[in-house]
Enzyme design. Structure first.
Site, short mmCIF file in Angstrom:
data_model
loop_
_atom_site.label_atom_id
_atom_site.label_comp_id
_atom_site.label_asym_id
_atom_site.label_seq_id
_atom_site.Cartn_x
_atom_site.Cartn_y
_atom_site.Cartn_z
CB SER A 79 10.83 -6.52 -2.03
OG SER A 79 10.24 -6.15 -0.80
CG HIS A 111 11.13 -10.42 0.84
ND1 HIS A 111 9.85 -9.87 0.78
CD2 HIS A 111 11.92 -9.42 1.30
CE1 HIS A 111 9.87 -8.62 1.18
NE2 HIS A 111 11.13 -8.31 1.49
CG ASN A 112 6.31 -11.33 -0.42
OD1 ASN A 112 7.34 -10.66 -0.47
ND2 ASN A 112 5.26 -11.03 -1.12
CD GLU A 125 5.79 -8.44 3.14
OE1 GLU A 125 6.71 -8.29 2.32
OE2 GLU A 125 4.59 -8.25 2.84
C1 6PG Z 1 7.02 -6.27 -1.13
C2 6PG Z 1 5.72 -6.87 -0.66
C3 6PG Z 1 4.70 -6.95 -1.74
C4 6PG Z 1 3.42 -7.64 -1.32
C5 6PG Z 1 2.67 -6.90 -0.30
C6 6PG Z 1 1.28 -7.44 -0.04
O1 6PG Z 1 8.02 -6.92 -0.93
O2 6PG Z 1 7.00 -5.17 -1.67
O3 6PG Z 1 5.97 -8.17 -0.22
O4 6PG Z 1 5.26 -7.64 -2.81
O5 6PG Z 1 2.62 -7.77 -2.42
O6 6PG Z 1 3.37 -6.83 0.87
O7 6PG Z 1 1.26 -8.78 0.22
P1 6PG Z 1 -0.05 -9.43 0.86
O8 6PG Z 1 -1.23 -8.77 0.22
O9 6PG Z 1 -0.01 -10.89 0.52
O10 6PG Z 1 0.02 -9.15 2.31
#
Ligand code: 6PG
Length: 468
Positions: A128, A186-187, A190
């Protein structure tokens, strides 16, 4: 055999950045991409004696020292299977493949088991931090057999983000697909964290009538306090930026339809399978779907008139309530994500160390935030806590903040402002702290129409009533 320490397969933005990061740490790196042009243009754009290029798989794999280490930086999905199938014929026992993409964790479980049978080590590594993180140090969540991890531990530690006191944001997560699962959650966090910030922004803009500059100042100030985090920081920076063409804040000309690549959906799907309530995460996925229905929304806005806006009389109190709402909601969002991690850990026998995971999320990753130190502290002091909201630290903070949180949601309802992140989170909080829910009626209805039986509050067992 060759002399390169590691090979990076996949020269997309993330692959290029991580290859440079590795090379900058002194590791001899060979890079490969299916289309030669990308490898060439990457090599032309850099000046790094530790990086070389290969233009066939054979050349790529032959230029690696033994045992080989291959880092796949590919788009998650069938492309990864295809790449693995193609390189297997060139590999020897004890070679190691690391998948650094945003892979669905069940694919990692399958691939690891399959490669183990062939004597090849496989690490599923959640990475990430976006492009900058990949280059300067991401948060890394690796999983697989421990001995395989140990063979690449130094490399992963070296290239990971470091906290100001030098702590590397990488740790062994657990077996098979646990690393990619942790990255997925984590996502999910997010997504929800982003949504609650967007809700607050909309209230500032549409109820508070604040312009970009005023909002920017508030976010900047919040970033100095308990809300300190990467997402608050970039929100403040985004609000500051003006469009060079029009001179307007860029935010005012960005179209309000959200994209997504699927990890929020995966988190939601897994939570549904495991029976863990993560409404804030699910709702934030739905909010993105709804946002993408721009044409429908425009039509509907003509059919249904906007609710009358109630002016904000006390601006300082308004901002204070928003801050409390954001902090309280943030606690509840992380509580949901961590509960999902715990349940998955039990279910898949991963033995996840949630405190340790908090430590490696403090730098490099998108959800890095000061309060991850608090979460670590909670897991050290209250090891078997079932939900972070019940911890001494967060329950106190929630008690202090939830009046402001509630007032914020009431204000949104009164003004007809959609705040899906905040509302689903408040509802989660209220449901979680309700001793007597309405599920007694639900059970009675199920028993009425389907003889599904119910339990009683006054004696053990399952009962059925002939209702009519
Ligand atoms: C990270 C992010 C990354 C993710 C983007 C876009 O931890 O660096 O989570 O892995 O791909 O944030 O995600 P979305 O296109 O689903 O919003």
């Amino acid at each position: 055999m060759g002399t390169s320490y590691i090979g990076v397969y996949g020269m997309g933005v993330m692959g290029q950045s991580i290859a440079l990061n590795i090379a900058n740490h002194g590791y001899k790196t060979v890079v490969y991409n299916r289309s030669e042009a990308k490898t060439k243009s990457f090599l032309e754009s850099i000046d790094n004696k530790n990086i070389s290029g290969a233009y066939s798989l054979e050349e790529f794999l032959n230029s690696l020292e033994s045992p080989r280490r291959i880092l796949l930086m590919l788009t998650a999905g069938p492309v990864v299977d295809k790449a693995i199938d193609e390189i297997i014929p060139y590999l020897d026992k004890d070679d190691i493949i690391i998948d650094g993409g945003n892979t669905y964790f069940k694919d990692t479980i399958r691939r690891e088991a399959c490669l183990k049978e062939k004597g090849i080590g496989f690490i599923g590594a959640g990475v990430s931090g976006g492009e900058k993180g990949a280059l300067e140090g991401p948060s890394i969540m690796p999983s697989g057999e421990r001995k395989t991890y140990e063979a690449v531990e130094k490399l992963l530690m070296d290239i990971s983000a470091k906290t100001p006191d030098g702590f590397p944001c990488c740790t062994y997560i657990g077996p098979d697909g646990s690393g990619h699962f942790v990255k997925t959650v984590h996502n999910g966090i997010e997504y929800a964290d982003i949504q609650i910030i967007c809700d607050i922004y909309q209230l500032m803009r549409d109820v508070g009538g604040m312009n970009a500059e005023e909002m920017q100042q508030v976010f900047e100030k919040w970033n100095e306090g308990r809300l300190n985090s990467y997402l608050i920081d970039i929100t403040s920076k985004i609000l500051k930026r003006k469009d060079e063409e029009t001179g307007k804040p860029i935010l005012d000309i960005v179209l309000d339809t959200a994209g997504q690549k699927g990890t929020g959906k995966w988190t939601s799907m897994e939570a549904l399978d495991l029976g863990v309530p993560v409404p804030s995460i699910v709702e934030s996925v739905f909010a993105r779907y709804l946002s993408a229905m721009k044409e429908d929304r425009v039509k509907a806005s003509k059919v249904f008139q906007q609710a009358e806006r109630k002016p904000v009389l006390d601006k300082a109190r308004f901002i204070e309530d928003l801050e409390n709402a954001l902090y309280a909601a943030k606690i509840c969002v992380y509580a949901q994500g961590y509960q999902l991690l715990q349940e998955a850990s039990n279910h898949y026998h991963w033995d996840l160390d949630l405190g340790e995971i908090s430590l490696i999320w403090r730098e490099g990753c998108i959800i890095r935030a000061a309060f991850l130190n608090d979460i670590k502290k909670i897991y050290s002091q209250e090891k078997n806590i079932s939900n972070l909201m019940l911890s001494e630290l967060f329950s106190k903070a929630l008690k202090e903040s939830y009046e402001g949180f509630r007032r914020t949601c009431i204000m949104a309802i009164e003004n007809g402002i959609p705040v899906p992140g905040l509302m689903s989170t408040l509802s989660y909080f209220d449901a979680y702290r309700t001793e007597n829910s309405s599920a007694n009626l639900l059970q009675a209805q199920r028993d009425f129409f389907g003889a599904h039986t119910y339990e009683r509050v006054d004696k053990e067992g399952f009962f059925h009533t002939v209702w009519e």
